[in-house]
Design a protein around this motif. Structure first.
Motif, mmCIF file in Angstrom:
data_model
loop_
_atom_site.group_PDB
_atom_site.id
_atom_site.type_symbol
_atom_site.label_atom_id
_atom_site.label_comp_id
_atom_site.label_asym_id
_atom_site.label_seq_id
_atom_site.Cartn_x
_atom_site.Cartn_y
_atom_site.Cartn_z
ATOM 1 N N GLN A 32 0.898 -1.187 -0.067
ATOM 2 C CA GLN A 32 0.193 0.105 -0.129
ATOM 3 C C GLN A 32 0.945 1.173 -0.100
ATOM 4 O O GLN A 32 0.510 2.281 -0.700
ATOM 5 N N VAL A 33 1.838 1.320 0.980
ATOM 6 C CA VAL A 33 2.956 2.404 0.708
ATOM 7 C C VAL A 33 3.366 2.351 -0.430
ATOM 8 O O VAL A 33 3.648 3.683 -1.017
ATOM 9 N N HIS A 34 3.950 1.449 -1.080
ATOM 10 C CA HIS A 34 4.803 1.445 -2.433
ATOM 11 C C HIS A 34 3.699 2.134 -3.505
ATOM 12 O O HIS A 34 4.081 2.732 -4.320
ATOM 13 N N GLN A 35 2.575 1.525 -3.456
ATOM 14 C CA GLN A 35 1.688 1.985 -4.435
ATOM 15 C C GLN A 35 0.953 3.282 -4.316
ATOM 16 O O GLN A 35 0.588 4.090 -5.226
ATOM 17 N N THR A 36 0.817 3.824 -3.140
ATOM 18 C CA THR A 36 -0.078 5.044 -2.860
ATOM 19 C C THR A 36 0.490 6.220 -2.247
ATOM 20 O O THR A 36 0.269 7.203 -2.170
ATOM 21 N N GLY A 37 1.851 5.651 -1.752
ATOM 22 C CA GLY A 37 2.553 6.735 -1.060
ATOM 23 C C GLY A 37 2.837 6.724 0.530
ATOM 24 O O GLY A 37 3.792 7.224 0.896
ATOM 25 N N SER A 38 1.671 6.164 1.199
ATOM 26 C CA SER A 38 1.678 5.940 2.454
ATOM 27 C C SER A 38 0.564 4.913 2.867
ATOM 28 O O SER A 38 0.171 4.343 2.146
ATOM 29 N N GLY A 39 0.837 4.465 4.049
ATOM 30 C CA GLY A 39 -0.045 3.586 4.642
ATOM 31 C C GLY A 39 -0.171 3.649 6.372
ATOM 32 O O GLY A 39 0.583 4.350 6.966
#
Length: 74
Positions: A32-39
């Protein structure tokens, strides 16, 4: 927060060690962090969240990774 330097495997291990996630949930958060920038690593009282953020940041810095963790009020 996502960056271009911190290895995905390190993020997964950090989520397991500091935030006590399973390997599967750690991998999901990392993606999620990799794809959206944060998690979201977890929801805690401010004091616990701050302590976990400091611990995680220190682990990253000890490996010379620029990982950034942001605390947000819910």
């Amino acid at each position: 927060l996502n960056d271009d330097t911190t290895p995905m495997e390190f993020v997964v291990s950090l989520l397991m060690e500091v935030f006590r996630h399973t390997h599967e949930s750690s991998n999901d958060i990392m993606l999620q962090v990799h794809q959206t920038g944060s998690g979201v690593a977890g929801i805690y009282s401010f004091e616990i969240a701050e302590a976990k953020a400091v611990e995680a940041t220190n682990l990253a810095r000890n490996k010379s990774f620029p990982l950034q963790i942001k605390l947000e009020e819910e």
